[in-house]
Design a protein around this motif. Structure first.
Motif, PDB file in Angstrom:
ATOM      1  N   HIS A   1       0.883  -1.168   0.000  1.00  0.00           N
ATOM      2  CA  HIS A   1       0.000   0.000   0.000  1.00  0.00           C
ATOM      3  C   HIS A   1       0.920   1.217   0.000  1.00  0.00           C
ATOM      4  CE1 HIS A   1      -2.870   2.702   2.575  1.00  0.00           C
ATOM      5  NE2 HIS A   1      -2.736   3.154   1.337  1.00  0.00           N
ATOM      6  N   HIS A   2       1.128   1.774  -1.188  1.00  0.00           N
ATOM      7  CA  HIS A   2       2.096   2.855  -1.354  1.00  0.00           C
ATOM      8  C   HIS A   2       1.379   4.180  -1.574  1.00  0.00           C
ATOM      9  CE1 HIS A   2       5.606   5.123  -2.389  1.00  0.00           C
ATOM     10  NE2 HIS A   2       5.241   5.282  -3.650  1.00  0.00           N
ATOM     11  N   ARG A   3       1.810   5.196  -0.824  1.00  0.00           N
ATOM     12  CA  ARG A   3       1.329   6.562  -1.025  1.00  0.00           C
ATOM     13  C   ARG A   3       2.453   7.376  -1.647  1.00  0.00           C
ATOM     14  NH1 ARG A   3      -1.448   7.190   5.008  1.00  0.00           N
ATOM     15  NH2 ARG A   3      -3.405   6.086   4.499  1.00  0.00           N
ATOM     16  N   LYS A   4       2.151   8.056  -2.734  1.00  0.00           N
ATOM     17  CA  LYS A   4       3.168   8.833  -3.444  1.00  0.00           C
ATOM     18  C   LYS A   4       3.897   9.759  -2.474  1.00  0.00           C
ATOM     19  CE  LYS A   4       3.808  11.620  -7.627  1.00  0.00           C
ATOM     20  NZ  LYS A   4       3.132  12.282  -8.763  1.00  0.00           N
TER      21      LYS A   4
ATOM     22  N   ASP B   1       4.337   8.645   2.654  1.00  0.00           N
ATOM     23  CA  ASP B   1       5.457   8.257   3.514  1.00  0.00           C
ATOM     24  C   ASP B   1       6.193   7.082   2.888  1.00  0.00           C
ATOM     25  OD1 ASP B   1       3.886   5.959   4.100  1.00  0.00           O
ATOM     26  OD2 ASP B   1       2.949   6.975   5.788  1.00  0.00           O
ATOM     27  N   GLY B   2       7.187   6.567   3.592  1.00  0.00           N
ATOM     28  CA  GLY B   2       8.034   5.520   3.030  1.00  0.00           C
ATOM     29  C   GLY B   2       7.503   4.115   3.185  1.00  0.00           C
ATOM     30  N   HIS B   3       6.313   3.966   3.750  1.00  0.00           N
ATOM     31  CA  HIS B   3       5.781   2.641   4.045  1.00  0.00           C
ATOM     32  C   HIS B   3       5.694   1.756   2.795  1.00  0.00           C
ATOM     33  CE1 HIS B   3       3.550  -0.374   6.294  1.00  0.00           C
ATOM     34  NE2 HIS B   3       2.635  -0.376   5.342  1.00  0.00           N
ATOM     35  N   GLY B   4       5.374   2.369   1.668  1.00  0.00           N
ATOM     36  CA  GLY B   4       5.183   1.596   0.436  1.00  0.00           C
ATOM     37  C   GLY B   4       6.445   1.317  -0.350  1.00  0.00           C
TER      38      GLY B   4
END
Length: 369
Positions: free
Chosen positions: A130-133, A148-151
């Protein structure tokens, strides 16, 4: 030595503009078609559900139309645990395919904060990434918040190790390196159908820009006029960035851009910005969908006729909506790393160090008795 080949599908499609449920149903129909043709990975463009906020390039933030469309964008954006994503997860599991889809994501802690997100769903229906730009680009900041860097994760699947970046963040060498450092074999980059940066001199672009993604680059003899007096040539720029990553990471590339449907073209012309009309809109370079090999070169693709199932060679999709397919062999990711494996034998770990914070960011941390 070659290995088994895998069929990939990139959907060059238009959303049902600002209608999340209808666009989800359209996505499901394309997933079914791709699965019927034995594709194992099906990819959709940036912010496919419910649309890309093209109005932010055409109208000032203070104009009433801008407020109207933002309100509609919030209304039609989707929750990560909402019915639209759940429907995509269900069909991925039912058909045993991996799906990558771009969405405008809303969150339950705010009634107006949105993220430009990409969801990678496994063939078991589970969300893998689940990536957020990381940073909305240019006028996208009027719609989306920074992610954030989660994705920044590469996941191992039955088709290979897959990573995803959205549009302009493919320009970020640290983001790209973070994926290469996880052994990425298939890199998905998603793009909008069109990305205008100027409303003036659009007609001049046809003289100085080569809108095809596979022809020779345009004449740059009059560099300043071409760059600062015309629209950003997003097709050439997109391919340059994606190809550079494929060459550096020795991975395959899926460039999946949106399609601009005729009804949306009519809507854009009806905004009645003085510089916009139906003719100048046709001159803006469209996004293109294509595949790249592990050297960054164009990977031959093909389409499949819905009625006859006949294959037709097709290197890219740009003007026509449809599904582009390609066959890949992951063993092709090996040879180039003899020369320069930038996250392995060709790296100097004693000189360079990259730290990536992959924690999901929340607005507050609460402690209750």
């Amino acid at each position: 030595m070659g290995g088994a080949s895998t069929k990939l599908a990139a959907c060059h499609v238009s959303p049902v503009f600002l209608r999340a449920q209808d666009t989800t149903e359209k996505a499901i129909s394309f997933i079914k078609e791709a699965a019927k043709n034995n594709a194992k990975l099906v990819v959709f463009p940036e912010s496919f559900i419910p649309a890309f906020p093209i109005w932010s390039a055409l109208k000032a933030p203070t104009e009433k139309e801008h407020h109207f469309f933002f309100h509609n964008m919030v209304s039609e954006s989707v929750y990560i645990d909402g019915e639209e994503i759940n429907a995509i997860r269900a069909i991925a599991k039912k058909l045993n395919v991996i799906v990558s889809i771009g969405v405008s994501e809303k969150v339950r802690y705010s009634n107006a904060t949105l993220f430009n997100s990409n969801i990678l769903i496994g063939d078991d229906g589970e969300i893998l990434v689940h990536h957020r730009k990381l940073m909305p680009t240019f006028y996208e900041k009027l719609t989306w918040a920074p992610g954030d860097g989660h994705g920044l994760q590469v996941v191992e699947t039955r088709v290979g190790k897959i990573g995803v970046l959205i549009c302009g963040e493919n320009t970020n060498p640290l983001a790209r390196y973070s994926l290469a450092a996880q052994g990425e074999q298939i890199h998905i980059s998603t793009w909008p159908a069109i990305w205008p940066t100027r409303l003036t001199k659009v007609q001049d672009d046809s003289k100085v820009q080569d809108k095809s993604p596979v022809k020779e680059p345009p004449d740059r003899s009059n560099f300043l006029d071409n760059i600062f007096g015309s629209n950003y040539d997003n097709v050439a720029a997109n391919r340059t960035r994606a190809a550079a990553h494929c060459f550096e990471a020795k991975c395959f590339g899926i460039m999946c851009a949106g399609h601009l449907s005729a009804d949306v073209m009519e809507w854009l012309a009806e905004l009645r910005t003085p510089e916009i009309n139906s003719e100048t809109l046709k001159l803006w370079p469209r996004g293109a969908t294509m595949f790249l090999d592990t050297t960054g070169a164009l990977l031959p693709g093909f389409t499949i006729n819905r009625e006859t199932s006949a294959k037709k060679k097709c290197d890219f999709l740009q003007e026509e909506e449809g599904i582009l397919y390609a066959e890949i062999d992951l063993s092709d990711c090996v040879e180039g790393k003899q020369y320069h494996d930038i996250a392995g034998g060709y790296q100097r770990f004693d000189v360079f160090e990259l730290k990536v914070d992959r924690r999901r960011r929340e607005p507050a941390s609460f402690t209750d008795e």
